[in-house]
Design an enzyme around this catalytic site. Structure first.
Site, PDB file in Angstrom:
ATOM      1  N   CYS A  88     -18.517  14.001  -3.560  1.00 42.07           N
ATOM      2  CA  CYS A  88     -18.429  13.747  -5.010  1.00 42.07           C
ATOM      3  C   CYS A  88     -18.934  14.929  -5.824  1.00 42.07           C
ATOM      4  O   CYS A  88     -18.523  15.113  -6.969  1.00 42.07           O
ATOM      5  CB  CYS A  88     -19.184  12.471  -5.372  1.00 42.07           C
ATOM      6  SG  CYS A  88     -18.350  10.980  -4.798  1.00 42.07           S
ATOM      7  N   CYS A 133     -23.295  12.540  -3.325  1.00 39.91           N
ATOM      8  CA  CYS A 133     -22.886  13.000  -1.991  1.00 39.91           C
ATOM      9  C   CYS A 133     -22.143  14.340  -2.114  1.00 39.91           C
ATOM     10  O   CYS A 133     -21.680  14.710  -3.203  1.00 39.91           O
ATOM     11  CB  CYS A 133     -22.013  11.964  -1.293  1.00 39.91           C
ATOM     12  SG  CYS A 133     -20.275  12.000  -1.764  1.00 39.91           S
ATOM     13  N   CYS A 177     -22.314   9.590  -8.102  1.00 40.94           N
ATOM     14  CA  CYS A 177     -22.669   9.719  -6.677  1.00 40.94           C
ATOM     15  C   CYS A 177     -23.073  11.172  -6.397  1.00 40.94           C
ATOM     16  O   CYS A 177     -22.420  12.105  -6.862  1.00 40.94           O
ATOM     17  CB  CYS A 177     -21.493   9.316  -5.797  1.00 40.94           C
ATOM     18  SG  CYS A 177     -21.839   9.552  -4.035  1.00 40.94           S
ATOM     19  N   HIS A 205     -18.882  10.395   1.912  1.00 40.09           N
ATOM     20  CA  HIS A 205     -19.174   9.549   0.742  1.00 40.09           C
ATOM     21  C   HIS A 205     -19.606   8.144   1.181  1.00 40.09           C
ATOM     22  O   HIS A 205     -20.615   7.615   0.700  1.00 40.09           O
ATOM     23  CB  HIS A 205     -17.963   9.438  -0.189  1.00 40.09           C
ATOM     24  CG  HIS A 205     -18.161   8.372  -1.218  1.00 40.09           C
ATOM     25  ND1 HIS A 205     -18.878   8.571  -2.375  1.00 40.09           N
ATOM     26  CD2 HIS A 205     -17.816   7.046  -1.211  1.00 40.09           C
ATOM     27  CE1 HIS A 205     -18.951   7.427  -3.044  1.00 40.09           C
ATOM     28  NE2 HIS A 205     -18.316   6.488  -2.355  1.00 40.09           N
ATOM     29  N   ASP A 250     -27.557  -0.036  21.699  1.00 41.29           N
ATOM     30  CA  ASP A 250     -27.297  -1.465  21.878  1.00 41.29           C
ATOM     31  C   ASP A 250     -26.743  -1.720  23.271  1.00 41.29           C
ATOM     32  O   ASP A 250     -26.280  -0.831  23.971  1.00 41.29           O
ATOM     33  CB  ASP A 250     -26.534  -2.088  20.713  1.00 41.29           C
ATOM     34  CG  ASP A 250     -25.037  -1.884  20.757  1.00 41.29           C
ATOM     35  OD1 ASP A 250     -24.525  -1.548  21.833  1.00 41.29           O
ATOM     36  OD2 ASP A 250     -24.406  -2.073  19.713  1.00 41.29           O
ATOM     37  N   ASP A 274     -26.415  -2.128  11.301  1.00 40.62           N
ATOM     38  CA  ASP A 274     -25.531  -1.051  11.744  1.00 40.62           C
ATOM     39  C   ASP A 274     -24.119  -1.531  11.485  1.00 40.62           C
ATOM     40  O   ASP A 274     -23.858  -2.740  11.512  1.00 40.62           O
ATOM     41  CB  ASP A 274     -25.696  -0.756  13.242  1.00 40.62           C
ATOM     42  CG  ASP A 274     -24.983  -1.787  14.084  1.00 40.62           C
ATOM     43  OD1 ASP A 274     -25.507  -2.911  14.218  1.00 40.62           O
ATOM     44  OD2 ASP A 274     -23.878  -1.502  14.589  1.00 40.62           O
TER      45      ASP A 274
HETATM   46 ZN   LIG Z   1     -19.839  10.269  -3.149  1.00 40.32          ZN
END
Ligand SMILES: [Zn+2]
Length: 322
Positions: A249, A246, A244, A275, A90, A206
């Site tokens: 998690c 991720c 989740c 996360h 940007d 973003d």
């Molecule tokens: Zn997570």
């Protein structure tokens, strides 16, 4: 470059594909922010595993440090940061707002000093576009469309404006943007705001929120933001968000993450950053899947119904209704 694949019957949401020399980007897309050439606390491998298709860099910051000569000598930004996939840089227009203490408004642009070495810099309409009210936004959109760009960014609503103002800025600009080109809302927003902005016809986003709030111990979930640092998490052995996928998690509970945050162990802020970034990217993947299936309307109703906004957002909505 941009293909509009499908539009949602219940809103202005769009499914698209952006083809660049460095790769294909499925839209709507969330672009993690790597202002200084790095997404804070995350490495490129993690970002790819979470589904990142494009990263954001900042011309202003990177031109000051390490400097264009170094980036050029490295063979370009992709080589320098080891990210062979798409990057969007940007202009630096936002820094005129965020570094407002040191700005001077001139007839043809804004003069401001580098926050590092004090050197004088200038941003004019040619260097960056901002707009402020509805009439100016309409005029700006029409003028830019007449010039024929490959895509259009809507900016100037990412320095803490109340939510109703953000939505209004998008709503007054969007009708003037060509349907066959990508639209990018700069620097926005919370998970619920992303869903609402997709519904208003935005393709690209973003935002520093996922990693910024993570460093303060706040995690985004599909029911709102929660504090992992607060006392409530002290003996809470659940993961940040049930279901989740991720890394954080799959491996750690809230109580351990809270402990890490409280003793300033880097792993704590890294795992909440993992996360939150994963949550934003998965949200966009779900949005794309629902637009493709024609079920975005139901998804939007359910998501917004379950998401508890922050007190600040609720206050802004109440003031707008008055
Ligand atoms: Zn997570």
């Amino acid at each position: 470059m941009f293909e509009l694949l499908k539009t949602d019957p219940s809103s202005k949401a769009r499914l698209g594909r952006l083809t660049t020399t460095h790769g294909i980007i499925d839209t709507p897309v969330f672009m993690p922010v790597g202002t200084q050439g790095s997404v804070k606390a995350l490495d490129p491998r993690e970002l790819r595993e979470m589904g990142t298709e494009i990263l954001l860099g900042n011309t202003y910051h990177l031109s000051l440090r390490p400097g264009m000569d170094i980036i050029r000598a490295a063979g370009g930004l992709h080589q320098f940061i080891n990210w062979p996939h798409p990057i969007l840089t940007d202009s630096g227009g936002f820094q005129v707002f965020s570094l407002a203490r040191i700005r001077k408004i001139k007839a043809h642009g804004v003069e401001f000093r580098s926050h590092l070495d004090g050197s004088l810099l200038f941003l004019g309409p040619r260097e960056a576009m901002c707009g402020a009210d509805s009439a100016l936004r309409e005029e700006c959109a029409k003028t830019l469309v007449a010039l024929g760009f490959d895509g259009y960014a809507i900016g100037g609503v990412s320095v803490g404006e109340p939510e109703p103002e953000i939505f209004k800025a998008i709503e007054v600009t969007e009708p003037f943007l060509p349907a066959h080109l990508p639209r990018y809302a700069m620097g926005l927003g919370t998970p619920a705001q992303l869903v609402e902005l997709v519904a208003r016809g935005i393709d690209m986003f973003d935002c520093v929120l996922p990693t910024r709030v993570a460093r303060n111990g706040t995690a985004f979930t599909r029911t709102g933001a929660i504090s992992i640092k607060a006392g409530a998490a002290k003996a809470d052995f659940r993961t940040i968000e049930d279901g989740c996928e991720c890394y954080a998690c799959r491996h750690f509970g809230r109580a351990y993450l809270r402990h890490l945050l409280n003793v300033n162990e880097i792993l704590g802020l890294r795992m909440v950053s993992v996360h939150n970034s994963h949550m934003y990217l998965k949200l966009m993947a779900d949005i794309r899947a629902h637009i493709a299936l024609g079920t975005f309307g139901e998804f939007r109703r359910e998501f917004i119904g379950n998401y508890v906004p922050s007190r600040r957002v609720l206050l802004a909505r109440a003031n707008a209704e008055r």
